[in-house]
Design a protein around this motif. Structure first.
Motif, PDB file in Angstrom:
ATOM      1  N   PRO A  43      87.675   1.372  42.880  1.00  0.00           N
ATOM      2  CA  PRO A  43      88.906   1.756  43.769  1.00  0.00           C
ATOM      3  C   PRO A  43      89.934   1.859  42.976  1.00  0.00           C
ATOM      4  O   PRO A  43      91.879   2.327  42.651  1.00  0.00           O
ATOM      5  CB  PRO A  43      88.847   1.145  44.693  1.00  0.00           C
ATOM      6  N   LYS A  44      90.339   0.851  41.938  1.00  0.00           N
ATOM      7  CA  LYS A  44      91.658   0.955  41.114  1.00  0.00           C
ATOM      8  C   LYS A  44      92.088   2.507  40.501  1.00  0.00           C
ATOM      9  O   LYS A  44      93.674   1.990  39.929  1.00  0.00           O
ATOM     10  CB  LYS A  44      92.135  -1.139  40.315  1.00  0.00           C
ATOM     11  N   MET A  45      90.816   2.321  40.084  1.00  0.00           N
ATOM     12  CA  MET A  45      91.395   3.321  38.414  1.00  0.00           C
ATOM     13  C   MET A  45      91.983   4.801  39.467  1.00  0.00           C
ATOM     14  O   MET A  45      93.378   5.065  38.345  1.00  0.00           O
ATOM     15  CB  MET A  45      89.461   4.905  38.743  1.00  0.00           C
ATOM     16  N   GLY A  46      92.679   4.785  40.572  1.00  0.00           N
ATOM     17  CA  GLY A  46      93.636   5.988  40.969  1.00  0.00           C
ATOM     18  C   GLY A  46      95.057   5.192  40.610  1.00  0.00           C
ATOM     19  O   GLY A  46      95.811   5.823  40.322  1.00  0.00           O
ATOM     20  N   LYS A  47      95.026   3.751  40.970  1.00  0.00           N
ATOM     21  CA  LYS A  47      96.383   3.234  40.392  1.00  0.00           C
ATOM     22  C   LYS A  47      96.626   3.346  38.911  1.00  0.00           C
ATOM     23  O   LYS A  47      97.559   3.561  38.693  1.00  0.00           O
ATOM     24  CB  LYS A  47      96.130   1.971  41.561  1.00  0.00           C
ATOM     25  N   LEU A  48      95.798   3.293  38.504  1.00  0.00           N
ATOM     26  CA  LEU A  48      96.138   3.453  37.110  1.00  0.00           C
ATOM     27  C   LEU A  48      96.558   5.140  36.628  1.00  0.00           C
ATOM     28  O   LEU A  48      97.358   4.961  36.073  1.00  0.00           O
ATOM     29  CB  LEU A  48      95.106   3.915  35.948  1.00  0.00           C
ATOM     30  N   GLU A  68     107.229   1.005  27.384  1.00  0.00           N
ATOM     31  CA  GLU A  68     107.254   1.771  29.050  1.00  0.00           C
ATOM     32  C   GLU A  68     105.886   2.550  28.073  1.00  0.00           C
ATOM     33  O   GLU A  68     105.216   3.231  29.047  1.00  0.00           O
ATOM     34  CB  GLU A  68     108.081   2.860  29.832  1.00  0.00           C
ATOM     35  N   ALA A  69     105.753   3.102  27.137  1.00  0.00           N
ATOM     36  CA  ALA A  69     105.121   3.817  26.402  1.00  0.00           C
ATOM     37  C   ALA A  69     103.475   3.552  25.414  1.00  0.00           C
ATOM     38  O   ALA A  69     102.526   3.775  26.429  1.00  0.00           O
ATOM     39  CB  ALA A  69     105.523   5.375  24.548  1.00  0.00           C
ATOM     40  N   LYS A  70     104.273   1.972  25.677  1.00  0.00           N
ATOM     41  CA  LYS A  70     102.656   1.366  25.144  1.00  0.00           C
ATOM     42  C   LYS A  70     102.360   0.557  26.685  1.00  0.00           C
ATOM     43  O   LYS A  70     100.747   0.835  26.296  1.00  0.00           O
ATOM     44  CB  LYS A  70     103.352  -0.083  24.832  1.00  0.00           C
ATOM     45  N   THR A  71     102.858   0.058  27.171  1.00  0.00           N
ATOM     46  CA  THR A  71     102.450   0.709  28.815  1.00  0.00           C
ATOM     47  C   THR A  71     101.105   1.093  29.409  1.00  0.00           C
ATOM     48  O   THR A  71     100.209   1.333  30.072  1.00  0.00           O
ATOM     49  CB  THR A  71     103.215  -0.537  30.181  1.00  0.00           C
ATOM     50  N   MET A  72     101.893   2.431  28.750  1.00  0.00           N
ATOM     51  CA  MET A  72     101.386   3.775  29.158  1.00  0.00           C
ATOM     52  C   MET A  72      99.863   3.815  28.673  1.00  0.00           C
ATOM     53  O   MET A  72      98.757   4.053  29.371  1.00  0.00           O
ATOM     54  CB  MET A  72     102.073   4.974  29.629  1.00  0.00           C
ATOM     55  N   ARG A  73     100.233   3.299  27.077  1.00  0.00           N
ATOM     56  CA  ARG A  73      98.647   3.681  26.681  1.00  0.00           C
ATOM     57  C   ARG A  73      97.752   2.662  26.966  1.00  0.00           C
ATOM     58  O   ARG A  73      96.713   2.831  26.858  1.00  0.00           O
ATOM     59  CB  ARG A  73      99.161   3.676  25.158  1.00  0.00           C
ATOM     60  N   GLU A  74      98.344   1.622  27.509  1.00  0.00           N
ATOM     61  CA  GLU A  74      97.326   0.646  28.059  1.00  0.00           C
ATOM     62  C   GLU A  74      96.531   1.057  29.218  1.00  0.00           C
ATOM     63  O   GLU A  74      95.092   0.583  28.798  1.00  0.00           O
ATOM     64  CB  GLU A  74      97.852  -0.500  28.330  1.00  0.00           C
ATOM     65  N   LEU A  75      97.952   1.381  29.957  1.00  0.00           N
ATOM     66  CA  LEU A  75      96.816   2.152  31.307  1.00  0.00           C
ATOM     67  C   LEU A  75      95.417   2.881  30.508  1.00  0.00           C
ATOM     68  O   LEU A  75      94.655   2.871  31.539  1.00  0.00           O
ATOM     69  CB  LEU A  75      97.532   2.660  31.599  1.00  0.00           C
ATOM     70  N   GLN A  76      96.183   3.617  29.862  1.00  0.00           N
ATOM     71  CA  GLN A  76      94.870   4.901  29.171  1.00  0.00           C
ATOM     72  C   GLN A  76      93.775   4.441  28.810  1.00  0.00           C
ATOM     73  O   GLN A  76      92.505   4.829  29.405  1.00  0.00           O
ATOM     74  CB  GLN A  76      96.150   5.818  28.888  1.00  0.00           C
ATOM     75  N   ARG A  77      94.295   3.449  28.160  1.00  0.00           N
ATOM     76  CA  ARG A  77      92.672   2.414  27.656  1.00  0.00           C
ATOM     77  C   ARG A  77      91.843   1.744  29.011  1.00  0.00           C
ATOM     78  O   ARG A  77      90.460   2.374  28.170  1.00  0.00           O
ATOM     79  CB  ARG A  77      93.240   1.758  26.304  1.00  0.00           C
ATOM     80  N   LYS A 123      86.736  -4.808  33.329  1.00  0.00           N
ATOM     81  CA  LYS A 123      87.791  -4.867  35.217  1.00  0.00           C
ATOM     82  C   LYS A 123      88.662  -6.276  34.462  1.00  0.00           C
ATOM     83  O   LYS A 123      89.868  -6.196  34.559  1.00  0.00           O
ATOM     84  CB  LYS A 123      86.713  -6.318  35.237  1.00  0.00           C
ATOM     85  N   GLU A 124      89.123  -6.916  33.020  1.00  0.00           N
ATOM     86  CA  GLU A 124      90.037  -7.498  32.852  1.00  0.00           C
ATOM     87  C   GLU A 124      91.119  -6.495  32.306  1.00  0.00           C
ATOM     88  O   GLU A 124      92.489  -6.966  32.711  1.00  0.00           O
ATOM     89  CB  GLU A 124      89.798  -8.508  31.292  1.00  0.00           C
ATOM     90  N   GLN A 125      90.388  -5.917  31.519  1.00  0.00           N
ATOM     91  CA  GLN A 125      91.282  -5.009  31.035  1.00  0.00           C
ATOM     92  C   GLN A 125      92.515  -4.002  31.921  1.00  0.00           C
ATOM     93  O   GLN A 125      93.742  -3.815  31.515  1.00  0.00           O
ATOM     94  CB  GLN A 125      90.777  -4.077  29.641  1.00  0.00           C
ATOM     95  N   ILE A 126      91.684  -3.578  32.967  1.00  0.00           N
ATOM     96  CA  ILE A 126      92.883  -3.021  33.569  1.00  0.00           C
ATOM     97  C   ILE A 126      92.921  -3.768  34.944  1.00  0.00           C
ATOM     98  O   ILE A 126      94.557  -3.417  35.062  1.00  0.00           O
ATOM     99  CB  ILE A 126      91.054  -2.191  35.281  1.00  0.00           C
ATOM    100  N   ASN A 127      92.640  -4.963  34.944  1.00  0.00           N
ATOM    101  CA  ASN A 127      93.412  -5.594  36.060  1.00  0.00           C
ATOM    102  C   ASN A 127      95.466  -6.090  35.240  1.00  0.00           C
ATOM    103  O   ASN A 127      95.999  -6.178  36.097  1.00  0.00           O
ATOM    104  CB  ASN A 127      92.879  -6.930  36.271  1.00  0.00           C
ATOM    105  N   THR A 128      94.757  -6.406  33.902  1.00  0.00           N
ATOM    106  CA  THR A 128      96.028  -6.746  32.665  1.00  0.00           C
ATOM    107  C   THR A 128      97.221  -5.719  32.568  1.00  0.00           C
ATOM    108  O   THR A 128      98.280  -5.728  32.820  1.00  0.00           O
ATOM    109  CB  THR A 128      95.218  -7.175  31.946  1.00  0.00           C
TER     110      THR A 128
END
Length: 139
Positions: A43-48, A68-77, A123-128
């Motif tokens: 369910p967190k995929m929409g939040k990503l 901001e760009a680095k964090t955006m890429r982390e979300l995408q990964r 899970k850890e990657q998504i939450n972080t």
């Protein structure tokens, strides 16, 4: 991909608890645990996606090396990791093993152990990545 998403989305409702052998029950329990981790994170995929959408204009204006760009890429990964995990999991196990608790071969039991570790890492990657993005946007 839609086939895998449908199967994975339906798992909690369709898992069987009627295994006759203790070994099958243990496998089913582990399979249920792996699927529970997936179901907690899915369910967190929409939040990503939403966070990527909020960060993209900032990342575009501030440059590729901006936080901001680095964090955006982390979300995408993180999103890509989840999609890759689901595909790999669906390639390794059939619907009877996932949905009905069908006994696993020794090789598939080994795979399930591997998949459990992988989904925990996803899970850890998504939450972080979500926590990092929310903190960045709150500042």
């Amino acid at each position: 991909m839609k086939k895998y998403l449908l199967i994975l989305a339906c798992v909690p409702f369709l898992l069987s608890c009627n295994e006759e052998k203790k070994n099958e029950k243990e496998e089913s329990t582990q399979m249920e645990h792996v699927m529970a981790i997936h179901d907690e994170v899915m369910p967190k995929m929409g939040k990503l996606g939403s966070l990527v959408g909020k960060l993209k204009p900032m990342a575009d204006s501030l440059g590729a090396e901006s936080p901001e760009a680095k964090t955006m890429r982390e979300l995408q990964r993180a999103n890509e990791s989840m999609m890759d995990w689901m595909k790999g999991f669906g390639d390794r196990f059939d619907s009877e093993e996932i949905l009905e608790g069908k006994a696993l071969t020794p090789e598939k039991q080994k795979w399930l152990n591997e998949e459990e570790e992988k989904v925990k890492a996803v899970k850890e990657q998504i939450n972080t990545s979500i926590e990092k993005a929310e903190k960045l946007l709150a500042d």
